[in-house]
Design a protein around this motif. Structure first.
Motif, PDB file in Angstrom:
ATOM      1  N   TYR A   1       0.964  -1.262  -0.070  1.00 28.05           N
ATOM      2  CA  TYR A   1       0.131  -0.081  -0.079  1.00 28.05           C
ATOM      3  C   TYR A   1       0.826   1.366  -0.038  1.00 28.05           C
ATOM      4  O   TYR A   1       1.834   1.553   0.877  1.00 28.05           O
ATOM      5  CB  TYR A   1      -1.151   0.142   1.240  1.00 28.05           C
ATOM      6  N   ASN A   2       0.851   2.062  -1.164  1.00 22.98           N
ATOM      7  CA  ASN A   2       1.387   3.458  -1.283  1.00 22.98           C
ATOM      8  C   ASN A   2       2.841   2.902  -1.091  1.00 22.98           C
ATOM      9  O   ASN A   2       3.355   2.318  -1.871  1.00 22.98           O
ATOM     10  CB  ASN A   2       1.100   4.285  -0.056  1.00 22.98           C
ATOM     11  N   SER A   3       3.846   3.640   0.043  1.00 22.43           N
ATOM     12  CA  SER A   3       5.251   3.172  -0.041  1.00 22.43           C
ATOM     13  C   SER A   3       5.501   2.529   1.316  1.00 22.43           C
ATOM     14  O   SER A   3       6.851   2.605   1.541  1.00 22.43           O
ATOM     15  CB  SER A   3       5.773   4.574  -0.297  1.00 22.43           C
ATOM     16  N   THR A   4       4.607   2.004   1.850  1.00 26.81           N
ATOM     17  CA  THR A   4       4.807   1.292   3.006  1.00 26.81           C
ATOM     18  C   THR A   4       5.685  -0.134   2.731  1.00 26.81           C
ATOM     19  O   THR A   4       5.673  -0.658   1.516  1.00 26.81           O
ATOM     20  CB  THR A   4       3.686   0.722   3.896  1.00 26.81           C
ATOM     21  N   THR A   5       6.356  -0.651   3.677  1.00 24.83           N
ATOM     22  CA  THR A   5       7.118  -1.853   3.299  1.00 24.83           C
ATOM     23  C   THR A   5       6.291  -3.139   3.686  1.00 24.83           C
ATOM     24  O   THR A   5       6.949  -4.194   3.112  1.00 24.83           O
ATOM     25  CB  THR A   5       8.332  -1.763   4.498  1.00 24.83           C
ATOM     26  N   SER A   6       5.165  -3.050   4.196  1.00 25.06           N
ATOM     27  CA  SER A   6       4.412  -4.209   4.363  1.00 25.06           C
ATOM     28  C   SER A   6       3.975  -4.943   2.937  1.00 25.06           C
ATOM     29  O   SER A   6       3.369  -3.994   2.262  1.00 25.06           O
ATOM     30  CB  SER A   6       3.210  -4.197   5.325  1.00 25.06           C
ATOM     31  N   ARG A   7       4.133  -6.034   2.833  1.00 29.09           N
ATOM     32  CA  ARG A   7       3.364  -6.595   1.425  1.00 29.09           C
ATOM     33  C   ARG A   7       2.202  -7.365   1.765  1.00 29.09           C
ATOM     34  O   ARG A   7       2.289  -8.289   2.587  1.00 29.09           O
ATOM     35  CB  ARG A   7       4.811  -7.174   0.679  1.00 29.09           C
ATOM     36  N   ILE A   8       1.359  -7.348   0.748  1.00 28.71           N
ATOM     37  CA  ILE A   8       0.236  -8.097   0.743  1.00 28.71           C
ATOM     38  C   ILE A   8       0.031  -8.912  -0.461  1.00 28.71           C
ATOM     39  O   ILE A   8       0.739  -8.511  -1.506  1.00 28.71           O
ATOM     40  CB  ILE A   8      -1.170  -7.242   1.112  1.00 28.71           C
ATOM     41  N   SER A   9      -0.710 -10.067  -0.390  1.00 25.90           N
ATOM     42  CA  SER A   9      -1.270 -10.720  -1.542  1.00 25.90           C
ATOM     43  C   SER A   9      -2.596 -11.048  -1.433  1.00 25.90           C
ATOM     44  O   SER A   9      -3.164 -11.334  -0.574  1.00 25.90           O
ATOM     45  CB  SER A   9      -0.405 -12.202  -1.557  1.00 25.90           C
ATOM     46  N   PHE A  10      -3.349 -11.126  -2.682  1.00 20.71           N
ATOM     47  CA  PHE A  10      -4.515 -11.494  -2.799  1.00 20.71           C
ATOM     48  C   PHE A  10      -4.993 -11.807  -3.919  1.00 20.71           C
ATOM     49  O   PHE A  10      -4.091 -11.699  -5.186  1.00 20.71           O
ATOM     50  CB  PHE A  10      -5.475 -10.037  -2.429  1.00 20.71           C
ATOM     51  N   GLN A  11      -6.125 -12.733  -4.138  1.00 17.25           N
ATOM     52  CA  GLN A  11      -6.651 -12.985  -5.552  1.00 17.25           C
ATOM     53  C   GLN A  11      -8.201 -12.670  -5.711  1.00 17.25           C
ATOM     54  O   GLN A  11      -8.799 -12.656  -4.759  1.00 17.25           O
ATOM     55  CB  GLN A  11      -6.491 -14.484  -5.675  1.00 17.25           C
ATOM     56  N   ALA A  12      -8.655 -12.748  -7.039  1.00 13.85           N
ATOM     57  CA  ALA A  12     -10.003 -12.713  -7.399  1.00 13.85           C
ATOM     58  C   ALA A  12     -10.070 -13.944  -8.301  1.00 13.85           C
ATOM     59  O   ALA A  12      -9.219 -14.345  -9.326  1.00 13.85           O
ATOM     60  CB  ALA A  12     -10.139 -11.361  -8.296  1.00 13.85           C
ATOM     61  N   MET A  13     -11.095 -14.819  -8.009  1.00 16.72           N
ATOM     62  CA  MET A  13     -11.490 -16.109  -8.517  1.00 16.72           C
ATOM     63  C   MET A  13     -12.633 -15.990  -9.171  1.00 16.72           C
ATOM     64  O   MET A  13     -13.989 -15.531  -8.770  1.00 16.72           O
ATOM     65  CB  MET A  13     -11.383 -17.163  -7.712  1.00 16.72           C
ATOM     66  N   LEU A  14     -12.825 -16.242 -10.561  1.00 11.42           N
ATOM     67  CA  LEU A  14     -14.078 -16.309 -11.550  1.00 11.42           C
ATOM     68  C   LEU A  14     -14.237 -17.770 -11.595  1.00 11.42           C
ATOM     69  O   LEU A  14     -13.743 -18.558 -12.309  1.00 11.42           O
ATOM     70  CB  LEU A  14     -13.864 -15.539 -12.678  1.00 11.42           C
ATOM     71  N   PHE A  15     -15.703 -18.240 -11.244  1.00 13.13           N
ATOM     72  CA  PHE A  15     -16.224 -19.544 -11.477  1.00 13.13           C
ATOM     73  C   PHE A  15     -17.038 -19.461 -12.468  1.00 13.13           C
ATOM     74  O   PHE A  15     -18.032 -18.729 -12.774  1.00 13.13           O
ATOM     75  CB  PHE A  15     -17.142 -19.876 -10.268  1.00 13.13           C
TER      76      PHE A  15
END
Length: 181
Positions: free
Chosen positions: A131-145
């Motif tokens: 997020y922005n320039s923070t060092t914390s990293r996230i991962s996420f997904q969108a799945m279409l069925f």
């Protein structure tokens, strides 16, 4: 995970969740670049229509059917903005001012198709973005069925300490479903 499920006759969506679904990185996913047009290999039901292409935005949303995919400032879901630079049709698992992902193999934009017709799932992953320039990293997904038209958002356990993400679906100006408020 949050699942947005189409309701039968009305072709509308309802939020179901949060439902515990373990985040699994797309280790065999194809790497893509931000805003590249991608073909969905099946007609994906979306509100009262369908789509077969998306663009994966750096900023945490899928722009549906040729909508702009480069707008960084997230909007409320649904938004009423009529600017041509802001997507009107989108699927947003985490629309926010996200930085580029960390280097491969852990970071990147990926997609993967699994299953066999008519039960395929197309997953899109934003891996190790911040997020922005923070060092914390996230991962996420969108799945279409394919068969059900279900859309599922799945998140890793790491979330940013501060963020203003927009989550949900939008069909057109002022027509959509917020996933989180």
């Amino acid at each position: 995970a949050i699942a947005l499920v189409p309701m039968a006759a009305r072709a509308q969506y309802q939020v179901v969740g949060p439902t515990p679904v373990a985040y699994q990185p797309l280790v065999n996913g194809a790497v893509t670049s931000a805003a590249a047009s991608l073909t969905v290999p099946f007609p994906m039901p979306f509100f009262d229509g369908q789509f077969t292409s998306v663009a994966m935005s750096q900023y945490g949303y899928l722009a549906v059917g040729g909508a702009p995919a480069t707008y960084s400032t997230n909007q409320i879901v649904p938004h009423a903005n009529t600017s041509g630079s802001i997507p009107r049709n989108y699927i947003a698992p985490w629309w926010d001012l996200l930085t580029l992902p960390s280097a491969a193999p852990t970071g990147g934009y990926r997609y993967q198709i699994s299953g066999v017709a008519p039960n395929r799932v197309m997953a899109f992953e934003w891996a190790s973005v911040a997020y922005n320039s923070t060092t914390s990293r996230i991962s996420f997904q969108a799945m279409l069925f394919e068969t059900t038209g279900r859309i599922r958002f799945v998140y890793s356990t790491a979330l940013p300490s501060t963020a203003s993400a927009s989550v949900g679906l939008q069909k057109d100006v002022s027509v959509g479903v917020p996933g989180l408020t």
